[in-house]
Design a protein around this motif. Structure first.
Motif, PDB file in Angstrom:
ATOM      1  N   SER A  75       0.830  -1.145   0.009  1.00 40.34           N
ATOM      2  CA  SER A  75       0.033  -0.146   0.026  1.00 40.34           C
ATOM      3  C   SER A  75       0.877   1.186   0.160  1.00 40.34           C
ATOM      4  CB  SER A  75      -0.671  -0.058   1.293  1.00 40.34           C
ATOM      5  OG  SER A  75      -0.001   0.343   2.500  1.00 40.34           O
ATOM      6  N   PRO A  76       0.398   2.515  -0.559  1.00 42.31           N
ATOM      7  CA  PRO A  76       1.052   3.603  -0.322  1.00 42.31           C
ATOM      8  C   PRO A  76       1.723   3.748   1.103  1.00 42.31           C
ATOM      9  CG  PRO A  76      -0.857   4.070  -1.458  1.00 42.31           C
ATOM     10  CD  PRO A  76      -1.009   2.830  -0.861  1.00 42.31           C
ATOM     11  N   GLY A  77       1.222   3.260   2.234  1.00 40.78           N
ATOM     12  CA  GLY A  77       1.822   3.163   3.563  1.00 40.78           C
ATOM     13  C   GLY A  77       2.745   2.326   3.704  1.00 40.78           C
ATOM     14  N   GLY A  78       2.952   1.535   2.808  1.00 41.03           N
ATOM     15  CA  GLY A  78       4.043   0.588   2.944  1.00 41.03           C
ATOM     16  C   GLY A  78       3.753  -0.937   3.451  1.00 41.03           C
ATOM     17  N   THR A  79       2.377  -1.114   3.859  1.00 42.28           N
ATOM     18  CA  THR A  79       1.810  -2.455   4.120  1.00 42.28           C
ATOM     19  C   THR A  79       1.892  -3.417   3.139  1.00 42.28           C
ATOM     20  OG1 THR A  79       0.463  -1.360   5.625  1.00 42.28           O
ATOM     21  CG2 THR A  79      -0.088  -3.646   5.340  1.00 42.28           C
ATOM     22  N   ALA A  80       2.426  -4.457   3.203  1.00 44.69           N
ATOM     23  CA  ALA A  80       2.453  -5.824   2.204  1.00 44.69           C
ATOM     24  C   ALA A  80       1.501  -6.401   1.980  1.00 44.69           C
ATOM     25  CB  ALA A  80       3.816  -6.562   2.584  1.00 44.69           C
ATOM     26  N   ASP A  81       0.969  -6.814   0.860  1.00 43.86           N
ATOM     27  CA  ASP A  81      -0.408  -7.578   0.709  1.00 43.86           C
ATOM     28  C   ASP A  81       0.121  -8.458  -0.394  1.00 43.86           C
ATOM     29  OD1 ASP A  81      -3.041  -7.958   0.645  1.00 43.86           O
ATOM     30  OD2 ASP A  81      -3.296  -6.706  -1.129  1.00 43.86           O
ATOM     31  N   GLU A  82      -0.591  -9.630  -0.342  1.00 50.72           N
ATOM     32  CA  GLU A  82      -0.742 -10.714  -1.499  1.00 50.72           C
ATOM     33  C   GLU A  82      -1.896 -10.434  -2.231  1.00 50.72           C
ATOM     34  OE1 GLU A  82       1.198 -14.636  -1.343  1.00 50.72           O
ATOM     35  OE2 GLU A  82       1.569 -14.177   0.618  1.00 50.72           O
ATOM     36  N   PRO A  83      -1.877 -10.074  -3.313  1.00 48.37           N
ATOM     37  CA  PRO A  83      -3.191  -9.696  -3.968  1.00 48.37           C
ATOM     38  C   PRO A  83      -3.863 -10.971  -4.790  1.00 48.37           C
ATOM     39  CG  PRO A  83      -1.455  -8.774  -5.426  1.00 48.37           C
ATOM     40  CD  PRO A  83      -0.831  -9.357  -4.046  1.00 48.37           C
ATOM     41  N   ASP A  84      -4.823 -10.895  -5.490  1.00 49.65           N
ATOM     42  CA  ASP A  84      -5.394 -11.922  -6.209  1.00 49.65           C
ATOM     43  C   ASP A  84      -4.754 -12.720  -7.482  1.00 49.65           C
ATOM     44  OD1 ASP A  84      -5.864  -9.739  -7.561  1.00 49.65           O
ATOM     45  OD2 ASP A  84      -7.653 -10.304  -8.236  1.00 49.65           O
TER      46      ASP A  84
ATOM     47  N   ALA B  58      16.882   2.766  -9.536  1.00 41.72           N
ATOM     48  CA  ALA B  58      16.447   3.586 -10.515  1.00 41.72           C
ATOM     49  C   ALA B  58      15.541   4.299  -9.820  1.00 41.72           C
ATOM     50  CB  ALA B  58      15.811   2.817 -11.630  1.00 41.72           C
ATOM     51  N   GLY B  59      14.781   4.148  -8.496  1.00 40.99           N
ATOM     52  CA  GLY B  59      13.965   4.869  -7.755  1.00 40.99           C
ATOM     53  C   GLY B  59      12.684   4.718  -7.855  1.00 40.99           C
ATOM     54  N   TYR B  60      12.344   3.719  -8.770  1.00 40.84           N
ATOM     55  CA  TYR B  60      10.704   3.301  -8.925  1.00 40.84           C
ATOM     56  C   TYR B  60      10.388   2.849  -7.586  1.00 40.84           C
ATOM     57  CZ  TYR B  60       6.569   1.587 -11.121  1.00 40.84           C
ATOM     58  OH  TYR B  60       5.296   1.662 -11.511  1.00 40.84           O
ATOM     59  N   ALA B  61      10.778   1.859  -6.831  1.00 40.19           N
ATOM     60  CA  ALA B  61      10.448   1.346  -5.871  1.00 40.19           C
ATOM     61  C   ALA B  61       9.953   2.210  -4.806  1.00 40.19           C
ATOM     62  CB  ALA B  61      11.452   0.318  -5.171  1.00 40.19           C
ATOM     63  N   LYS B  62      10.730   3.407  -4.655  1.00 44.42           N
ATOM     64  CA  LYS B  62      10.578   4.280  -3.790  1.00 44.42           C
ATOM     65  C   LYS B  62       9.273   5.328  -3.927  1.00 44.42           C
ATOM     66  CE  LYS B  62      12.995   7.970  -0.973  1.00 44.42           C
ATOM     67  NZ  LYS B  62      13.988   8.828  -0.793  1.00 44.42           N
ATOM     68  N   SER B  63       9.810   5.546  -5.533  1.00 45.91           N
ATOM     69  CA  SER B  63       8.307   6.765  -6.132  1.00 45.91           C
ATOM     70  C   SER B  63       7.075   6.072  -6.142  1.00 45.91           C
ATOM     71  CB  SER B  63       8.973   7.167  -7.440  1.00 45.91           C
ATOM     72  OG  SER B  63      10.324   8.012  -7.258  1.00 45.91           O
ATOM     73  N   PHE B  64       6.939   4.768  -6.439  1.00 51.49           N
ATOM     74  CA  PHE B  64       5.710   4.094  -6.959  1.00 51.49           C
ATOM     75  C   PHE B  64       5.441   2.602  -6.111  1.00 51.49           C
ATOM     76  CE2 PHE B  64       7.302   6.503 -10.656  1.00 51.49           C
ATOM     77  CZ  PHE B  64       5.993   7.500 -10.736  1.00 51.49           C
ATOM     78  N   PRO B  65       5.949   2.825  -4.728  1.00 47.43           N
ATOM     79  CA  PRO B  65       5.724   1.618  -4.201  1.00 47.43           C
ATOM     80  C   PRO B  65       4.193   0.943  -4.095  1.00 47.43           C
ATOM     81  CG  PRO B  65       5.619   3.147  -2.586  1.00 47.43           C
ATOM     82  CD  PRO B  65       5.996   3.980  -3.914  1.00 47.43           C
ATOM     83  N   HIS B  66       3.166   1.667  -4.480  1.00 44.47           N
ATOM     84  CA  HIS B  66       1.958   1.017  -4.527  1.00 44.47           C
ATOM     85  C   HIS B  66       1.655   0.440  -5.931  1.00 44.47           C
ATOM     86  CE1 HIS B  66       2.118   5.097  -6.128  1.00 44.47           C
ATOM     87  NE2 HIS B  66       0.842   4.921  -6.656  1.00 44.47           N
TER      88      HIS B  66
END
Lengths: 275, 275
Positions: A75-84, B58-66
């Protein structure tokens, strides 16, 4: 970057980039393989991800938990999730799910292409974690499926021989619905449910480049597919591994595609591709 | 299964199967797009996974973690592990990693194709989680990269117009190296680092079908790439989204490919593909 025909390694083991000449081989194999299928209109392409529920219901997640790649998001907050969704382990699974609940008035044959993923523990020549697969799939009765599997695999073997690839036909000991039970494994091998075509993809490296599988009514039961008589449908598939086939051709005919035998270049359309 | 040109939904939102006629469009777009690139030999295909370290650096993981999908595997014993790979979020990242540490005597232009993944929160028409992308990438100096981006994107826009797709050119507010900082976002938009071509992919659904990006020296710095003078290399890319382009063409010309305008059918090679 040197253009060429060799796989380009990346910093991740078993993950390669494909340069233009390698892709010309893969593309040629794909076009030529289409001729093996009776009705090219019944073709599908699947993305490299698939609903987790399909793979769990089909039994793959239980049989091969160590090979399956699942997807993790945050999530944008960093919580890990295993999606579908999970990474597709073989192209044909999407077909059985597509036919869920169907009653087949006649056997259905489809072709499906996809990039698949298996978390292989080793990275010897030809063992890729991400690889492309073309499968021909038949849904029908028991009487249809096993002979179709054998006929289609024999046609693939003849086709590969025409490309200069002699293959060994071997009964596989690790069928698609695997088992830790040795007796069950032996019985599955006895039934010849999975047959592989093996050839050298590099010096001393023999790999399966194609396989033919008869699943009995395993997927028909799971996905509620019935044949014309209302009985549970049987299924079979014949799979081609594009990268391994391309590696085998490069090993057989050499890295310079322009020096390959004329009939192989012609079958694969390499003249046009290489300009 | 009804063969046809429409995407086939699956039980996973934003994940579709592609039937034969849809694939004929995608294939035709790919062949035609190759003509936009000056040297088709400098072409690469990437698998849908890439080293995690590349995407992190490359910064993607930080910019777009969601949006990032990482891969989770399990040991035979069931212990979960996040291995060294993630799902590729854009085709061009593999190119910068391939040039790590390189000194370019002349600008290098490559074409790269890949299936990409973004964990989109919505599934409206044209918003796929798994989708195919073709990118043209230039590595060179500042003087090379921005004009190249603009020229190449203009050529793409003309090409799309020739296929019947009128596009709107818009400066994007969410560049590739994103920022939560509104002022920084505004400055990036002011610099016109990311420009998108937008068109309707369904009734009332406008999506970006192509984009042109100028990264300044962001990736040159991260991957230690230098230009002929020894200065940090600049990079730019122009991306095409194949599924969205195919959807836009279907929306524009209708679901029956045989009734499409003759010049569009010819450019995309649909006559041969449909038999």
């Amino acid at each position: 970057v040197t253009p060429g025909s060799a796989l380009l390694p990346t910093s991740a083991g078993g993950v390669y980039l494909y340069p233009g000449e390698f892709e010309a081989i893969v593309h040629g194999l794909g076009s030529a393989a289409s001729a093996l299928s009776p009705d090219p209109r019944n073709s599908l392409v699947s993305p490299p991800v698939i609903a987790r529920s399909v793979i769990e219901r089909a039994g793959y997640a239980k049989s091969f938990p160590h090979l399956l790649g699942t997807v993790l998001t945050r999530s944008p907050g960093g919580t890990a999730d295993e999606p579908d969704i999970v990474l597709l382990p073989a192209a044909c699974y999407c077909v059985y799910a597509l036919y869920e609940g169907a009653r087949l008035e006649a056997p259905a044959e489809l072709s499906v292409g996809a990039t698949c993923f298996r978390h292989e523990a080793t990275t010897e020549q030809g063992r890729l974690r991400s690889f492309r697969m073309r499968e021909f799939v038949l849904l029908g009765t028991e009487e249809h499926c096993r002979p179709w599997r054998d006929t289609r695999l024999a046609a693939v073997r003849d086709w590969l021989a025409s490309l200069g690839l002699e293959t060994d036909r071997a009964v596989a000991s690790d069928p698609f619905f695997g088992s830790e039970n040795r007796l069950l494994k032996a019985l599955q091998a006895e039934e010849q449910l999975k047959i592989e075509l093996l050839t050298e993809v590099g010096d001393g490296h023999v790999q399966a480049v194609a396989s033919g599988n008869y699943h009995k009514d395993q997927f028909g039961r799971v996905f509620g597919i019935s044949d014309g008589s209302g009985a549970v449908a049987h299924t079979a598939c014949v799979a081609l591994g594009y990268e391994r086939l391309a590696l085998a051709l490069l090993h057989r005919h050499g890295p310079d595609l322009r020096s390959w035998p004329g009939h192989v270049r012609k079958t694969l359309g390499l003249e046009e591709a290489l300009g």
